[in-house]
Design a protein around this motif. Structure first.
Motif, mmCIF file in Angstrom:
data_model
loop_
_atom_site.group_PDB
_atom_site.id
_atom_site.type_symbol
_atom_site.label_atom_id
_atom_site.label_comp_id
_atom_site.label_asym_id
_atom_site.label_seq_id
_atom_site.Cartn_x
_atom_site.Cartn_y
_atom_site.Cartn_z
ATOM 1 N N ARG A 106 0.847 -1.205 0.000
ATOM 2 C CA ARG A 106 0.000 0.000 0.000
ATOM 3 C C ARG A 106 0.878 1.249 0.000
ATOM 4 O O ARG A 106 1.854 1.325 0.751
ATOM 5 N N THR A 107 0.517 2.206 -0.838
ATOM 6 C CA THR A 107 1.271 3.446 -0.956
ATOM 7 C C THR A 107 0.364 4.638 -0.701
ATOM 8 O O THR A 107 -0.757 4.694 -1.226
ATOM 9 N N TYR A 108 0.838 5.581 0.118
ATOM 10 C CA TYR A 108 0.128 6.816 0.412
ATOM 11 C C TYR A 108 0.955 8.010 -0.047
ATOM 12 O O TYR A 108 2.178 8.044 0.153
ATOM 13 N N PHE B 144 4.947 7.190 0.818
ATOM 14 C CA PHE B 144 5.557 6.062 1.520
ATOM 15 C C PHE B 144 4.766 4.808 1.237
ATOM 16 O O PHE B 144 3.572 4.853 0.921
ATOM 17 N N THR B 145 5.457 3.696 1.314
ATOM 18 C CA THR B 145 4.873 2.397 0.996
ATOM 19 C C THR B 145 5.076 1.460 2.170
ATOM 20 O O THR B 145 6.142 1.450 2.787
ATOM 21 N N HIS B 146 4.044 0.693 2.489
ATOM 22 C CA HIS B 146 4.165 -0.303 3.551
ATOM 23 C C HIS B 146 3.635 -1.637 3.059
ATOM 24 O O HIS B 146 2.722 -1.695 2.243
ATOM 25 N N ILE B 147 4.248 -2.703 3.548
ATOM 26 C CA ILE B 147 3.938 -4.059 3.100
ATOM 27 C C ILE B 147 3.599 -4.908 4.315
ATOM 28 O O ILE B 147 4.355 -4.946 5.291
ATOM 29 N N TRP B 148 2.451 -5.583 4.251
ATOM 30 C CA TRP B 148 1.966 -6.392 5.369
ATOM 31 C C TRP B 148 1.600 -7.792 4.874
ATOM 32 O O TRP B 148 0.903 -7.930 3.872
ATOM 33 N N PRO B 149 2.011 -8.839 5.575
ATOM 34 C CA PRO B 149 1.557 -10.193 5.250
ATOM 35 C C PRO B 149 0.323 -10.571 6.079
ATOM 36 O O PRO B 149 0.167 -10.139 7.227
ATOM 37 N N TYR B 150 -0.527 -11.380 5.468
ATOM 38 C CA TYR B 150 -1.710 -11.893 6.165
ATOM 39 C C TYR B 150 -1.931 -13.347 5.780
ATOM 40 O O TYR B 150 -1.572 -13.774 4.672
ATOM 41 N N ALA B 151 -2.555 -14.080 6.667
ATOM 42 C CA ALA B 151 -2.836 -15.483 6.382
ATOM 43 C C ALA B 151 -3.830 -15.633 5.241
ATOM 44 O O ALA B 151 -3.782 -16.606 4.480
ATOM 45 N N SER B 152 -4.737 -14.663 5.121
ATOM 46 C CA SER B 152 -5.767 -14.702 4.089
ATOM 47 C C SER B 152 -6.396 -13.323 3.978
ATOM 48 O O SER B 152 -6.145 -12.437 4.814
#
Length: 204
Positions: free
Chosen positions: A110-112, A152-160
């Motif tokens: 995601r980028t803001y 800025f960009t942030h990266i998040w992992p999720y199970a689903s």
């Protein structure tokens, strides 16, 4: 540590060939940096491969950028590519380098857009909020752009995707997220991609 986020727009039916090309490109003896993640877009702009690489310093990043710009076959995907976007980033100062491993079946990238002068206040807001937010789900990286528009960009992992929705709902309901004061520095421009780790991705 600095990062490069490369977004490869690929032609229909070329994903497998492009991923194999990326794998060989980043392993060449002359390559700089370290492959951290490679995702295929599932939601957002489709037919995209997103490649995250880490670099020890600006010289290494610049050398690799020169290598990429100097070839007609970047990422060994020349025939598959319709467009290539290269972005340089520095991490928020409080964050450790990206740790690879198995963290989730889907990743949100995601980028803001940021207002002028927004990097410092945004990083401070995230630093204050992350201890509680990290209890709900891990953060891969949050980083600000070194080129192009301020963002800025942030990266998040999720199970689903269901887990992502549940975590986001819980974080807002508990007052954990968004970081207090953080949205004050956003322009309102935002884009999000849901990516699935490819077979070559160290982040999976």
């Amino acid at each position: 540590m600095l990062y490069e986020l490369a977004t490869l727009s690929i032609r229909l039916g070329t994903a497998a060939k492009a991923i194999a090309g990326i794998d060989s490109y980043v392993k060449e003896p002359t390559a700089k940096g370290r492959l951290l993640g490679c995702w295929a877009s599932e939601i957002g702009e489709l037919n995209r491969l997103v490649v995250l690489r880490g670099f020890a310093d600006a010289d290494a990043l610049a050398a690799e950028r020169t290598r990429t710009l100097g070839t007609t076959n970047p990422f060994h995907c020349g025939e598959a590519l319709s467009h290539l976007r290269l972005e340089s980033y520095a991490p928020f100062s409080f964050l450790p380098p990206v740790t690879t491993g198995k963290f989730g079946q889907v990743y949100e990238i995601r980028t803001y857009g940021l207002k002028l002068g927004g990097v410092g206040p945004t990083s401070a807001a995230w630093e204050a909020a992350m201890p509680e937010r990290a209890k709900l789900s891990p953060l891969t990286i949050a980083m600000y752009a070194l080129d192009g528009p301020q963002r800025f960009t942030h990266i998040w992992p999720y199970a689903s995707l269901d887990a992502r929705a549940a975590v986001r709902t819980e974080s807002v309901a508990g007052g954990v997220w968004p970081p207090k004061g953080g949205p004050d520095w956003l322009t309102g421009e935002m884009v999000s991609t849901i990516g699935l780790p490819t077979a070559i991705s160290p982040l999976a």
